[in-house]
Design an enzyme around this catalytic site. Structure first.
Site, PDB file in Angstrom:
ATOM      1  N   THR A   1     -11.282 -10.841  -6.457  1.00 52.34           N
ATOM      2  CA  THR A   1     -10.718 -10.377  -7.736  1.00 52.34           C
ATOM      3  C   THR A   1      -9.264  -9.961  -7.480  1.00 52.34           C
ATOM      4  O   THR A   1      -8.374 -10.796  -7.533  1.00 52.34           O
ATOM      5  CB  THR A   1     -11.541  -9.216  -8.343  1.00 52.34           C
ATOM      6  OG1 THR A   1     -11.660  -8.175  -7.400  1.00 52.34           O
ATOM      7  CG2 THR A   1     -12.909  -9.692  -8.776  1.00 52.34           C
TER       8      THR A   1
ATOM      9  N   GLU B   1      -6.083  -1.439  -2.259  1.00 54.91           N
ATOM     10  CA  GLU B   1      -4.965  -1.588  -3.197  1.00 54.91           C
ATOM     11  C   GLU B   1      -3.775  -0.714  -2.818  1.00 54.91           C
ATOM     12  O   GLU B   1      -3.898   0.491  -2.648  1.00 54.91           O
ATOM     13  CB  GLU B   1      -5.433  -1.306  -4.620  1.00 54.91           C
ATOM     14  CG  GLU B   1      -6.030  -2.568  -5.210  1.00 54.91           C
ATOM     15  CD  GLU B   1      -6.584  -2.367  -6.580  1.00 54.91           C
ATOM     16  OE1 GLU B   1      -6.778  -3.362  -7.250  1.00 54.91           O
ATOM     17  OE2 GLU B   1      -6.817  -1.222  -6.962  1.00 54.91           O
TER      18      GLU B   1
ATOM     19  N   ASN C   1      -3.227   1.059 -10.400  1.00 56.79           N
ATOM     20  CA  ASN C   1      -4.341   1.629 -11.146  1.00 56.79           C
ATOM     21  C   ASN C   1      -3.937   2.346 -12.417  1.00 56.79           C
ATOM     22  O   ASN C   1      -4.768   2.585 -13.285  1.00 56.79           O
ATOM     23  CB  ASN C   1      -5.156   2.551 -10.236  1.00 56.79           C
ATOM     24  CG  ASN C   1      -5.981   1.749  -9.265  1.00 56.79           C
ATOM     25  OD1 ASN C   1      -6.907   1.060  -9.673  1.00 56.79           O
ATOM     26  ND2 ASN C   1      -5.614   1.787  -8.001  1.00 56.79           N
TER      27      ASN C   1
ATOM     28  N   THR D   1     -15.995  -3.244  -6.866  1.00 58.15           N
ATOM     29  CA  THR D   1     -17.004  -4.026  -6.171  1.00 58.15           C
ATOM     30  C   THR D   1     -16.609  -4.560  -4.803  1.00 58.15           C
ATOM     31  O   THR D   1     -15.625  -5.260  -4.636  1.00 58.15           O
ATOM     32  CB  THR D   1     -17.457  -5.248  -7.001  1.00 58.15           C
ATOM     33  OG1 THR D   1     -17.951  -4.770  -8.234  1.00 58.15           O
ATOM     34  CG2 THR D   1     -18.544  -6.011  -6.289  1.00 58.15           C
TER      35      THR D   1
ATOM     36  N   LYS E   1     -15.436  -9.659  -0.303  1.00 53.84           N
ATOM     37  CA  LYS E   1     -14.355  -9.363  -1.245  1.00 53.84           C
ATOM     38  C   LYS E   1     -14.365  -7.865  -1.491  1.00 53.84           C
ATOM     39  O   LYS E   1     -15.368  -7.188  -1.300  1.00 53.84           O
ATOM     40  CB  LYS E   1     -14.509 -10.128  -2.555  1.00 53.84           C
ATOM     41  CG  LYS E   1     -15.676  -9.743  -3.377  1.00 53.84           C
ATOM     42  CD  LYS E   1     -15.509  -8.921  -4.633  1.00 53.84           C
ATOM     43  CE  LYS E   1     -14.154  -8.528  -5.044  1.00 53.84           C
ATOM     44  NZ  LYS E   1     -14.251  -7.525  -6.165  1.00 53.84           N
TER      45      LYS E   1
ATOM     46  N   THR F   1      -2.609  -2.226 -19.314  1.00 50.79           N
ATOM     47  CA  THR F   1      -1.591  -1.784 -20.281  1.00 50.79           C
ATOM     48  C   THR F   1      -0.316  -2.605 -20.135  1.00 50.79           C
ATOM     49  O   THR F   1      -0.137  -3.309 -19.157  1.00 50.79           O
ATOM     50  CB  THR F   1      -1.260  -0.300 -20.097  1.00 50.79           C
ATOM     51  OG1 THR F   1      -0.898  -0.093 -18.744  1.00 50.79           O
ATOM     52  CG2 THR F   1      -2.438   0.546 -20.462  1.00 50.79           C
TER      53      THR F   1
END
Lengths: 411, 411
Positions: free
Chosen positions: B161, B284, B406, B198, B187, B411
């Site tokens: 993802t 991330e 995040n 996930t 992943k 947005t």
């Protein structure tokens, strides 16, 4: 419902109140040179020895001042003065640190003519450095406690580290036919600043109550207030909340059998909740206060656990910072809470906007949600529809400034 | 010590290995239009039904595909194909979501001529949205599994993802006189991306082993690998690690009594640890991998708890990002771990630089420490000097980009 209304009627906030609003206390703060150009040593003194209860950090590495304070309280359950320094936590300082904390207590005893075992000690600041005892000694000697609003503010300022605002409040209630006050001051910008962590809370009240019952009231209240805030999940070595009750309001001694006992507990709770929210709102880099209410849980404890899991989630915190109505992150946090959760019937609201009903997504206006998230206080409400358990928790959003403050410290 | 050396001699990493390195497997991936311009449905097929074990998220809100996979495995303990989609998690989707997951299984059964109860299903992506079944159907029909390196990469890419890199590896060992492989793909960019959380792990091996013993080996191994990584402490509704063992290497059936049993467990562990570290490194916004080793604890479990507390601390993570050798934050994290910690005799090292010895600060070169922190992998070592318990955990630093990714999502 009746009780809640009554409570609101009875417990009143005292405008600009603080640690000196209750009767019979003095306070002060000085600049002793531990911090650059800022007050850094403070004291609260009760006119007579007061019943005292304290709760301490659960860290395995409790700092030296906590050991000394515990020692003092264990002697007679009475405290007359609490001496506090900022800038140096006196934590991870071994035997010498403990000796320094006892020395700090002795210096305060001499300066304020209070028995050593009636003195509590608290420190906040850098871990792993020794107290600069010469400055501590000169500072304590220079302290002139008084009863003015400025004296209160001096104390309330001297205990701060990276806080951006002073934190204080006072509430009053009629107990036993007398007006009783509970005032307080706190510091803590989260438990988050590197070696400058620590949440400290100091509550003064003029209620009359034994140490034993004061301790049980404080324990009950901190479980639903100070223990329900989180900025980044980090606990300090120096956290402490201490309450003194000197009986100057002239009530009969409060016990759980007293008809106004719950009013006293609610008064203490109003005070602690207010201070706790002030700390959460001032979390490092915070732009918003997040208030989470969980209802319908199997127990109040489960509700509190879930509320704290939500408010502590980095994903929820960044979503609130980004003003993104992302309920998937809220359900994610609920999902991993160490509590009983029936997954099939959960409702989630952001303010008054329903987003999940019976665990099924509900259509809502993204625009309306975004507008709501622009508020300085954001309320997240979760109903598990599985019992009568309720609980709340408070925190703040996670911003660029949080990373900036904590990544660039010391460098 | 002898054992560790032996293990290193025996367990070899297979260069550019992955899910197709073990014998007897096919794989593939297609673009079905769930993601823009990226592969989004993948499959692994064993030439014959394979023993299969899986571990699932502990979230209270397990997504529909996990229920279907559990149903399949519970039938005979055998799986021949695993079908995976990205972009949509099929979580919080109620009865319809469950029907969709079963439908996905039926479609794969038809396409690959495999019994329905020999098929596992996994999904990752947005929570609270239904699977686009037409695209899923067309995608599954378009899948052409093969045995080339490109086929493996297609699968390994289709399951991603927000990951920035593909995650795969393979290790081999001689077991029972045969060369046995364990390959894998995973992943997860943390459990952190909002509704795209996930962690998924798929392991293939050509070892011969019963479902029961495979499950106990997987459980033992995930406890010290996948369960010891954290990016932000958030757990997904869809996390799953699944291992298939088809016996194609021709070994005798492995049981705990087999002389090479520990070699097999170590082989599986090497595979899972490698994938787990790849996930942590790709957290991330991450710029560094943090590896924490705790020794001298009362038990291995305590050591793992403490290691995970350290690597999960926002304060430690921001300090590493800021390349700040702030051991106070490490002791803070150790202090609040839910484990037995004797506070008086703790050593802390950053790489080989000693900072705390016997809970007392040690002078060290800030320059040297800063230089060490510029590495892409940062090792934190804590010795509690209180027992033989050892444990490790892996995570990443907390950067501006974590907040950016995040906060700005959706947005």
């Amino acid at each position: 419902m009746k009780q809640a209304l009554t409570e609101k009627e009875i417990i009143r906030k005292v405008e600009s109140g603080g640690v000196l609003s209750p009767k019979g206390y003095l306070a002060g703060g000085v600049h002793a040179g531990l911090r650059y150009n800022k007050l850094d040593i403070g004291v609260i003194i009760s006119e007579k020895p007061a019943s005292c209860a304290a709760v301490y950090t659960t860290s395995h590495f409790q700092a030296a001042p906590l050991w000394v304070t515990r020692d003092s309280i264990s002697s007679e359950g009475l405290i007359q003065a609490v001496i506090v320094n900022s800038a140096c936590a006196n934590a991870c300082t071994g035997q010498k640190g403990l000796e320094d904390a006892y020395k700090m207590r002795a210096l305060a005893s001499e300066a304020f003519k209070v028995a050593q075992h009636h003195i509590a000690v608290a420190s906040t600041g850098v871990i792993g450095e020794f107290l600069p005892m010469e400055k501590i000694e000169a500072g304590i000697k220079a302290l002139v406690p008084g009863s003015s609003e400025k004296n209160a503010q001096d104390f309330q300022t001297a205990i701060l580290t990276t806080d951006t605002v002073m934190k204080s409040c006072c509430y009053s209630a009629e107990i036993d036919g007398k007006l009783v006050h509970a005032g307080g001051a706190a510091k803590g910008s989260g438990m988050i600043h590197p070696n400058m962590a620590t949440m400290l809370g100091f509550i003064t009240t003029d209620a009359s109550i034994s140490t034993e019952h004061l301790h049980s009231a404080l324990k009950e209240v901190t479980d639903v207030t100070f223990n329900q805030i989180t900025v980044d999940g980090d606990t300090s070595t120096n956290d402490m909340v201490l309450v003194m009750a000197n009986g100057e309001a002239g009530t009969k001694e409060l016990t759980p059998d007293h008809p106004d006992w719950t009013i006293f507990v609610d008064l203490l709770k109003a005070n602690c909740e207010d201070l706790a929210k002030q700390i959460a709102r001032d979390g490092e880099g915070a732009t918003k206060l997040i208030e989470v209410t969980v209802s319908g849980a199997g127990s109040n404890e489960d509700a509190r656990t879930i509320a704290k899991q939500i408010v502590g989630s980095n994903l929820v915190k960044t979503a609130v910072f980004g003003e993104d109505a992302n309920w998937g992150r809220i359900i994610g946090a609920v999902g991993q809470a160490d509590a009983i959760v029936g997954p099939g019937n959960v409702d989630i609201q952001l303010g008054d906007i329903l987003m999940l009903k019976g665990s099924t997504p509900v259509e809502f206006s993204e625009e309306e949600a975004k507008a709501y998230l622009e508020n300085e206080t954001v309320e997240i409400k979760v109903n598990l529809n599985g019992g009568a358990g309720k609980g709340m928790a408070w925190g703040c959003d996670l911003s660029y400034d949080y990373v900036k403050i904590n990544a660039s410290y010391r460098t």
